[in-house]
Scaffold this motif. Structure first.
Motif, PDB file in Angstrom:
ATOM      1  N   HIS A   1       0.849  -1.199   0.000  1.00 53.30           N
ATOM      2  CA  HIS A   1       0.000   0.000   0.000  1.00 53.30           C
ATOM      3  C   HIS A   1       0.880   1.242   0.000  1.00 53.30           C
ATOM      4  O   HIS A   1       2.090   1.165   0.228  1.00 53.30           O
TER       5      HIS A   1
ATOM      6  N   ARG B   1       2.835   9.822  12.317  1.00 50.83           N
ATOM      7  CA  ARG B   1       2.669  10.652  11.128  1.00 50.83           C
ATOM      8  C   ARG B   1       2.140  12.031  11.513  1.00 50.83           C
ATOM      9  O   ARG B   1       1.519  12.185  12.560  1.00 50.83           O
TER      10      ARG B   1
ATOM     11  N   HIS C   1       4.647  -0.216   0.065  1.00 53.14           N
ATOM     12  CA  HIS C   1       5.310  -1.030   1.085  1.00 53.14           C
ATOM     13  C   HIS C   1       4.297  -1.970   1.721  1.00 53.14           C
ATOM     14  O   HIS C   1       3.081  -1.757   1.612  1.00 53.14           O
TER      15      HIS C   1
ATOM     16  N   ASP D   1       1.006   5.132   1.886  1.00 55.17           N
ATOM     17  CA  ASP D   1       0.414   5.928   2.968  1.00 55.17           C
ATOM     18  C   ASP D   1       0.026   7.263   2.361  1.00 55.17           C
ATOM     19  O   ASP D   1       0.879   8.133   2.181  1.00 55.17           O
TER      20      ASP D   1
END
Ligand code: MD6
Ligand code: FE
Length: 221
Positions: free
Chosen positions: A139, A218, A195, A141
């Motif tokens: 996927h 994040r 990743h 992010d």
């Protein structure tokens, strides 16, 4: 003529600080970076998880994720039939996610700085729990509002093989083993690389037991 050490040290990994492995232009694994923090980190993590326990979430496509999730900080990452998003509320309790404990925030900010990202200000910490067999499909992010902040990822417990791909899903992924206490920091030009995590192997970690827990910090909002 090259210096006499040239043949003994052919690898520019040796030019880097001890325990720091570069895996992309702006991505590093900091080996064992979290180990000195773990004694303080685990009680905080337990408190967070007492307030917002792990739960399995369903993707918009209708698949139940094999990793169980929780969050702390101002924003938590969630998924359901309506999509992926960050939310200030834990959907299970309809209350705010637990605050991000100082020890977690400090670890993330220091790791980011040591990997070249000064001034990281995380507002979200996603907590993933993998039991043996659980995995994370490839996927990107990309639910964060902006991509100029890095992602800091802390691995605890059983080892994992991290798949670090390119900017297209079909790009060949490198395999990076991640162990208890390792921290991955990536950002900049690597921020949107695909990743994932291969299925976790059976095992019993002396500190964490039969599981891997991954914390990803994040700036989401
Ligand atoms: C994991 N990590 O290691 C899943 N994302 O369990 C991620 O999805 C991740 O480790 C962005 C940056 C670092 C990561
Ligand atoms: Fe990710």
């Amino acid at each position: 003529m090259p210096a006499p050490t040239a043949d003994l040290f052919p690898d520019d990994a040796l030019q880097q600080p001890a325990g720091r492995e570069q895996i992309g232009d702006e991505s590093h694994v900091l080996r064992g970076y979290a180990l000195p923090w773990i004694e303080r980190l685990l009680p905080s993590l337990r408190q967070v998880l007492a307030q917002s326990p792990f739960r399995q979430m369903v993707t918009p496509g209708g698949f139940t994720m094999s990793a169980a999730l929780s969050s702390c900080g101002e924003l938590g990452w969630t998924t359901d039939a309506h999509g992926y998003r960050y939310s200030p509320l834990d959907p299970r309790s309809q209350r705010p996610w637990p605050a991000m404990p100082d020890v977690l925030r400090q670890l993330a900010v220091q790791a980011a700085a040591d990997a070249g990202f000064i001034g990281f200000a995380p507002d979200a910490c996603l907590i993933n729990r993998y039991v043996p067999g659980a995995k994370m499909s490839l996927h990107q992010d990309k639910n964060e509002r902006r991509y100029d902040a890095p992602v800091v990822s802390v691995s605890l417990g059983l080892p994992a093989i991290f798949l670090f791909g390119g900017h297209a899903r079909s790009d060949r992924a490198q395999k990076v083993s991640l162990f208890h206490g390792d921290v991955v920091v990536w950002g900049g030009i690597d921020r949107l690389r695909f990743h994932g995590v291969m299925p976790i192997q059976e095992g019993l970690h002396p500190v964490m037991g039969p599981q891997r827990i991954n914390l990803t910090f994040r700036t989401a909002g």
